[in-house]
Scaffold this motif. Structure first.
Motif, PDB file in Angstrom:
ATOM      1  N   ASP A 455       0.810  -1.224   0.000  1.00  0.00           N
ATOM      2  CA  ASP A 455       0.000   0.000   0.000  1.00  0.00           C
ATOM      3  C   ASP A 455       0.843   1.274   0.000  1.00  0.00           C
ATOM      4  O   ASP A 455       0.328   2.365   0.224  1.00  0.00           O
ATOM      5  CB  ASP A 455      -0.916   0.019   1.242  1.00  0.00           C
ATOM      6  CG  ASP A 455      -1.814  -1.197   1.294  1.00  0.00           C
ATOM      7  OD1 ASP A 455      -2.136  -1.710   0.192  1.00  0.00           O
ATOM      8  OD2 ASP A 455      -2.159  -1.661   2.391  1.00  0.00           O
ATOM      9  N   ALA A 456       2.155   1.136  -0.209  1.00  0.00           N
ATOM     10  CA  ALA A 456       3.046   2.296  -0.115  1.00  0.00           C
ATOM     11  C   ALA A 456       3.153   3.008  -1.459  1.00  0.00           C
ATOM     12  O   ALA A 456       2.902   2.412  -2.507  1.00  0.00           O
ATOM     13  CB  ALA A 456       4.421   1.839   0.354  1.00  0.00           C
ATOM     14  N   PRO A 457       3.532   4.286  -1.442  1.00  0.00           N
ATOM     15  CA  PRO A 457       3.657   5.027  -2.704  1.00  0.00           C
ATOM     16  C   PRO A 457       4.847   4.570  -3.557  1.00  0.00           C
ATOM     17  O   PRO A 457       4.869   4.828  -4.762  1.00  0.00           O
ATOM     18  CB  PRO A 457       3.846   6.481  -2.255  1.00  0.00           C
ATOM     19  CG  PRO A 457       4.305   6.407  -0.837  1.00  0.00           C
ATOM     20  CD  PRO A 457       3.722   5.162  -0.279  1.00  0.00           C
ATOM     21  N   PHE A 458       5.826   3.937  -2.950  1.00  0.00           N
ATOM     22  CA  PHE A 458       6.988   3.452  -3.724  1.00  0.00           C
ATOM     23  C   PHE A 458       7.153   1.957  -3.501  1.00  0.00           C
ATOM     24  O   PHE A 458       6.876   1.448  -2.428  1.00  0.00           O
ATOM     25  CB  PHE A 458       8.265   4.184  -3.283  1.00  0.00           C
ATOM     26  CG  PHE A 458       8.173   5.670  -3.418  1.00  0.00           C
ATOM     27  CD1 PHE A 458       8.314   6.273  -4.658  1.00  0.00           C
ATOM     28  CD2 PHE A 458       7.926   6.460  -2.302  1.00  0.00           C
ATOM     29  CE1 PHE A 458       8.218   7.648  -4.783  1.00  0.00           C
ATOM     30  CE2 PHE A 458       7.825   7.834  -2.418  1.00  0.00           C
ATOM     31  CZ  PHE A 458       7.970   8.434  -3.662  1.00  0.00           C
ATOM     32  N   TYR A 460       9.252  -1.608  -3.248  1.00  0.00           N
ATOM     33  CA  TYR A 460      10.551  -2.185  -2.912  1.00  0.00           C
ATOM     34  C   TYR A 460      10.325  -3.621  -2.480  1.00  0.00           C
ATOM     35  O   TYR A 460       9.343  -3.923  -1.796  1.00  0.00           O
ATOM     36  CB  TYR A 460      11.227  -1.407  -1.775  1.00  0.00           C
ATOM     37  CG  TYR A 460      12.546  -1.995  -1.366  1.00  0.00           C
ATOM     38  CD1 TYR A 460      13.658  -1.899  -2.198  1.00  0.00           C
ATOM     39  CD2 TYR A 460      12.692  -2.675  -0.143  1.00  0.00           C
ATOM     40  CE1 TYR A 460      14.873  -2.453  -1.833  1.00  0.00           C
ATOM     41  CE2 TYR A 460      13.911  -3.231   0.228  1.00  0.00           C
ATOM     42  CZ  TYR A 460      14.991  -3.113  -0.613  1.00  0.00           C
ATOM     43  OH  TYR A 460      16.191  -3.668  -0.253  1.00  0.00           O
TER      44      TYR A 460
ATOM     45  N   GLU B  76       7.521  13.456  -8.100  1.00  0.00           N
ATOM     46  CA  GLU B  76       7.305  12.033  -8.365  1.00  0.00           C
ATOM     47  C   GLU B  76       6.304  11.520  -7.344  1.00  0.00           C
ATOM     48  O   GLU B  76       6.479  11.739  -6.131  1.00  0.00           O
ATOM     49  CB  GLU B  76       8.642  11.279  -8.234  1.00  0.00           C
ATOM     50  CG  GLU B  76       8.543   9.832  -8.688  1.00  0.00           C
ATOM     51  CD  GLU B  76       9.833   9.052  -8.462  1.00  0.00           C
ATOM     52  OE1 GLU B  76      10.915   9.668  -8.433  1.00  0.00           O
ATOM     53  OE2 GLU B  76       9.729   7.828  -8.283  1.00  0.00           O
ATOM     54  N   ALA B  77       5.261  10.870  -7.834  1.00  0.00           N
ATOM     55  CA  ALA B  77       4.217  10.317  -6.963  1.00  0.00           C
ATOM     56  C   ALA B  77       3.692  11.338  -5.955  1.00  0.00           C
ATOM     57  O   ALA B  77       3.373  11.003  -4.822  1.00  0.00           O
ATOM     58  CB  ALA B  77       4.734   9.070  -6.240  1.00  0.00           C
ATOM     59  N   PHE B  79       5.396  13.725  -4.560  1.00  0.00           N
ATOM     60  CA  PHE B  79       6.445  14.239  -3.667  1.00  0.00           C
ATOM     61  C   PHE B  79       7.425  15.083  -4.470  1.00  0.00           C
ATOM     62  O   PHE B  79       7.742  14.768  -5.623  1.00  0.00           O
ATOM     63  CB  PHE B  79       7.214  13.087  -3.019  1.00  0.00           C
ATOM     64  CG  PHE B  79       6.370  12.258  -2.085  1.00  0.00           C
ATOM     65  CD1 PHE B  79       6.268  12.577  -0.747  1.00  0.00           C
ATOM     66  CD2 PHE B  79       5.664  11.159  -2.570  1.00  0.00           C
ATOM     67  CE1 PHE B  79       5.491  11.813   0.094  1.00  0.00           C
ATOM     68  CE2 PHE B  79       4.884  10.385  -1.731  1.00  0.00           C
ATOM     69  CZ  PHE B  79       4.792  10.720  -0.390  1.00  0.00           C
ATOM     70  N   ILE B 102      11.898  13.871  -1.797  1.00  0.00           N
ATOM     71  CA  ILE B 102      12.780  12.869  -2.406  1.00  0.00           C
ATOM     72  C   ILE B 102      14.106  13.565  -2.697  1.00  0.00           C
ATOM     73  O   ILE B 102      14.157  14.543  -3.446  1.00  0.00           O
ATOM     74  CB  ILE B 102      12.172  12.328  -3.717  1.00  0.00           C
ATOM     75  CG1 ILE B 102      10.833  11.636  -3.404  1.00  0.00           C
ATOM     76  CG2 ILE B 102      13.139  11.386  -4.400  1.00  0.00           C
ATOM     77  CD1 ILE B 102      10.079  11.189  -4.638  1.00  0.00           C
ATOM     78  N   THR B 154      15.278   3.089  -1.099  1.00  0.00           N
ATOM     79  CA  THR B 154      13.940   3.137  -0.510  1.00  0.00           C
ATOM     80  C   THR B 154      14.073   3.435   0.974  1.00  0.00           C
ATOM     81  O   THR B 154      14.920   2.854   1.644  1.00  0.00           O
ATOM     82  CB  THR B 154      13.232   1.788  -0.714  1.00  0.00           C
ATOM     83  OG1 THR B 154      13.240   1.501  -2.118  1.00  0.00           O
ATOM     84  CG2 THR B 154      11.802   1.836  -0.213  1.00  0.00           C
ATOM     85  N   THR B 167       2.795   1.744   5.538  1.00  0.00           N
ATOM     86  CA  THR B 167       2.692   2.416   4.230  1.00  0.00           C
ATOM     87  C   THR B 167       3.679   3.572   4.132  1.00  0.00           C
ATOM     88  O   THR B 167       3.738   4.262   3.135  1.00  0.00           O
ATOM     89  CB  THR B 167       1.273   2.981   4.006  1.00  0.00           C
ATOM     90  OG1 THR B 167       1.037   3.986   5.005  1.00  0.00           O
ATOM     91  CG2 THR B 167       0.227   1.903   4.138  1.00  0.00           C
ATOM     92  N   VAL B 169       6.675   4.902   3.245  1.00  0.00           N
ATOM     93  CA  VAL B 169       7.831   4.545   2.416  1.00  0.00           C
ATOM     94  C   VAL B 169       8.222   5.755   1.570  1.00  0.00           C
ATOM     95  O   VAL B 169       7.351   6.422   1.009  1.00  0.00           O
ATOM     96  CB  VAL B 169       7.506   3.344   1.500  1.00  0.00           C
ATOM     97  CG1 VAL B 169       8.693   3.008   0.605  1.00  0.00           C
ATOM     98  CG2 VAL B 169       7.138   2.123   2.332  1.00  0.00           C
ATOM     99  N   GLY B 170       9.509   6.057   1.540  1.00  0.00           N
ATOM    100  CA  GLY B 170       9.994   7.181   0.742  1.00  0.00           C
ATOM    101  C   GLY B 170      11.080   6.734  -0.225  1.00  0.00           C
ATOM    102  O   GLY B 170      11.395   5.542  -0.317  1.00  0.00           O
ATOM    103  N   ARG B 171      11.629   7.713  -0.925  1.00  0.00           N
ATOM    104  CA  ARG B 171      12.592   7.385  -1.980  1.00  0.00           C
ATOM    105  C   ARG B 171      13.775   8.323  -1.889  1.00  0.00           C
ATOM    106  O   ARG B 171      13.671   9.444  -1.369  1.00  0.00           O
ATOM    107  CB  ARG B 171      11.875   7.562  -3.323  1.00  0.00           C
ATOM    108  CG  ARG B 171      12.690   7.197  -4.502  1.00  0.00           C
ATOM    109  CD  ARG B 171      12.069   6.104  -5.334  1.00  0.00           C
ATOM    110  NE  ARG B 171      12.118   4.819  -4.659  1.00  0.00           N
ATOM    111  CZ  ARG B 171      11.640   3.686  -5.188  1.00  0.00           C
ATOM    112  NH1 ARG B 171      11.053   3.690  -6.360  1.00  0.00           N
ATOM    113  NH2 ARG B 171      11.753   2.555  -4.540  1.00  0.00           N
TER     114      ARG B 171
END
Lengths: 503, 175
Positions: A455-458, A460, B76-77, B79, B102, B154, B167, B169-171
């Motif tokens: 459910d995460a935006p990125f 992995y 991106e997305a 962000f 990001i 990630t 949920t 999670v970043g980049r």
């Protein structure tokens, strides 16, 4: 007064009946919480095993919070209180100073544990065992823990009162037995850490109730771990006292040197409660010099103590078995040990698991440079399942096989199941601990509902090795749950329907 | 037996040769462990910078907004993608349940990374290089970092921060 005692036919000890009742009540309550925690453990395992992914996220986090409280607080501490009464009143042929205060302690603990359990199950207190502010639980959550801690402190004080009464009434000669000595160190650590716990749980509870402002989150973390990690050292001291007791009960071992073992316990009392900043190594607010001093247990003197016990516990078992004639080669004594005695098997799993899996990884993850790799990954639960579960819980389970006939005066039921029980539990827990640490080394987070990050935006992926590792974790855990269920069934059946031991 | 009182004068019993040997080994090992952490602290390449300051959530929030406005290069997305110059102050803001912005960093260049949270504790876990820094509300946790590998990274949250924790999670990019 004489009517308050019975003489144990096996050991010749004079057993104070009110003390015996309190030991029974505390031990049974411990096992009830073990059962609750075990059911939760199964549900959690089947959720983290992504192929099954059983629970929805809110129930996963809720049950994880309760699993920690049921196991780490309730099961272990109730059992420790039973041990404190056993090592003071029973081993010293003494009367428990004031059984009424013992009941008061029990009632406070039970009311506290029940309030916290209900608060967690009711929802809105999904804060994990650590309850880091600003995460907020219901004020009742903190109230329950404070009541439980106060009850435990009272039980510890009762232990010391019983020790001095026994000395005053001259119920024993010379020094207290080594096991009582170890239990006393556990009680000293308990009073210190639990009082410390009250220092931050009370203001946090008042904050949750809206009475006072929130304390600084980093100050909370520092205070929490001053309680959270040091309270685990109570378990270490109690567990090692159990090791000496089990070595004596299962193979008739005599301590190699009273001086050596007692000195090690003194080192625990002085230095083991220093360390708590293992959890804060990559936190702001504290200098590295302070962290190194703290996590280094002051020149590693507590580690030195553990190394001493690591010598003298297996050492005294070896000497006892060699005296029975098992002298061929280096390891005949170990091979010919009483492996069919569940208490002996539990002892060996506990000693080896605590040392090689729990202790060593604890020292590793407690260094700055390795902590950055392991902090909050599954390595951490891998480590503490090796210490408090393989180590402490298995030692307590082992001693239960002797508590049942000696205190409950009933023969252990289902002896064949009992023989197998430590193998299921021990092997399962070893697999679980190693597998958790293995997947943790890939950076898999602890306390995480979905490591596929669906459910995460990125996106992995941790990869197939981790999937395999998580499956192995679950399989090890399920084996251990089976072993735990066997233990609970044996204990409950024996208490309720076991054949009475001849008086 | 350890369940009974020991014989009198147990403290006068001398230690055995084996016990003395083990004690010596254990003391040396304890000293080694004690010296090893400071040794690695001064010679190792992955250590805390020991820079930190108290900062309110509002102030940190404003600093991050300013940082994004200054160096934003894309999106991106949802962000902001931010490419800060070398040796600059860079920011990651944790809040339920996002990491932003990001960062687009250069390999072999040093940056001063500021980490804080606007609400709960969070754990900045950078994968697959695998390291974790604690992110605490009210505190600016500062690290001097020099990326040593290029690629797409990630950022997972590994400190439980609420029901949407998984949920978060970043980049991050390094080229």
């Amino acid at each position: 007064m004489a009517g308050d005692f019975r003489t144990c036919p096996t050991t010749g000890l004079k057993v104070h009946l009110p003390a015996q009742t309190l030991i029974k009540v505390n031990a049974v309550t411990a096992i009830v919480f073990l059962l609750v925690g075990g059911i939760l453990a199964l549900l959690l395992l089947l959720t983290r095993w992504q192929a099954v992914h059983l629970l929805p996220p809110d129930f996963f986090y809720r049950f994880l919070t309760l699993h920690g409280i049921a196991m780490l607080v309730a099961w272990i501490v109730y059992f420790e209180v039973a041990l404190l009464y056993f090592t003071s009143a029973v081993l010293l042929n003494a009367r428990l100073a004031t059984p009424r205060i013992g009941w008061l302690a029990y009632i406070l603990m039970t009311v506290g544990a029940s309030i916290t359990t209900v608060a967690v199950l009711a929802g809105g207190s999904d804060v994990m065992f650590t309850s880091y502010v600003p995460l907020k639980a219901s004020p009742f959550y903190y109230l329950g823990i404070v009541l439980f801690a106060v009850g435990t402190i009272i039980a510890c004080i009762l232990f010391f009162a019983t020790l001095s009464l026994a000395k005053y009434e001259k119920t024993y000669e010379g020094s207290v037995p080594l096991v009582t000595y170890g239990a006393a160190v556990a009680a000293i650590l308990a009073i210190g850490t639990l009082a410390h716990g009250a220092i931050f749980y009370i203001p946090t509870g008042l904050w949750a109730a809206g009475v006072i402002p929130m304390m600084d989150p980093e100050a909370y973390r520092l205070l929490f771990w001053g309680f959270g990690h040091t309270s685990q050292q109570i378990n270490v001291a109690a567990m090692i006292a159990c090791w000496y007791a089990l070595a004596a009960l299962t193979v008739g071992a005599v301590p190699l040197s009273e001086k050596f073992s007692r000195s090690a316990f003194v080192l625990y009392a002085l230095f083991i409660a220093v360390a708590s900043e293992h959890h804060l190594l990559w936190d702001p607010g504290i200098s590295s010099a302070h962290k190194m001093w703290n996590t280094g247990y002051v020149i590693h003197l507590a580690v030195l103590a553990s190394m001493m016990h690591a010598f003298s516990v297996p050492g005294c078992i070896e000497v006892a078995l060699r005296k029975k004639g098992y002298t061929k080669g280096l390891f005949e004594w170990l091979k010919k040990g009483p492996w069919g005695d569940p208490a002996f098997a539990s002892l060996v799993f506990s000693v080896a698991g605590f040392g090689f899996l729990g202790g060593i990884t604890g020292i590793m993850y407690g260094t700055e440079q390795l902590n950055i790799l392991g902090h909050n990954s599954l390595r951490v639960p891998g480590h503490f399942h090796a210490t408090v579960v393989v180590g402490t819980s298995m030692a307590f389970m082992g001693i239960t096989y002797y508590v049942l006939p000696l205190i409950f005066q009933r023969q252990v039921m289902f002896p064949t199941v009992a023989k197998l029980q430590p193998y299921f539990y021990g092997v399962g827990m070893w697999i679980l601990s190693i597998a958790m640490m293995f997947v943790g080394s890939f950076g898999v987070p602890r306390r995480h509902w979905d490591i596929t990050l669906a459910d995460a935006p990125f996106k992995y992926s941790f990869g197939p090795t981790v999937d395999l590792g998580m499956a192995i974790t679950a399989i090890g855990g399920i084996l251990a749950v089976i072993g735990g269920a066997m233990f609970c069934v044996i204990a409950v059946a024996t208490v309720l329907a076991g054949k009475k031991v001849n008086q | 037996m350890s369940l009974q009182s020991p014989q009198k004068y147990w403290w006068d019993e001398p230690l055995d040769k084996d016990e003395k040997m083990w004690l010596t080994v254990a003391i040396i090992w304890a000293l080694f462990l004690t010296l090893f952490m400071p040794y690695m602290h001064y010679t190792g390449k992955q250590n805390p910078s020991q820079e930190y300051a108290k900062i309110s959530g509002d102030k940190f929030d404003a600093a991050v907004d300013k940082f994004i406005a200054q160096y934003k290069v894309g999106e991106e997305a949802g962000f902001a993608v931010v490419a800060p110059p070398p040796n600059s102050d860079i920011f990651i803001r944790g809040k339920q349940f996002t990491w932003d912005p990001i960062l687009k960093l250069k390999k072999g260049v040093q940056y001063k990374l500021h980490l804080s949270s606007l609400d709960m504790n969070h754990g900045l876990s950078v994968q697959p290089v695998n390291f974790t820094i604690q992110v605490v509300p009210g505190w600016d946790n500062i690290l001097n970092i020099t990326p040593t590998t290029t690629g797409v990274f990630t950022i997972i949250c590994n400190e439980y921060c609420g029901l949407g924790h998984h949920t978060m999670v970043g980049r991050m990019y390094v080229d």
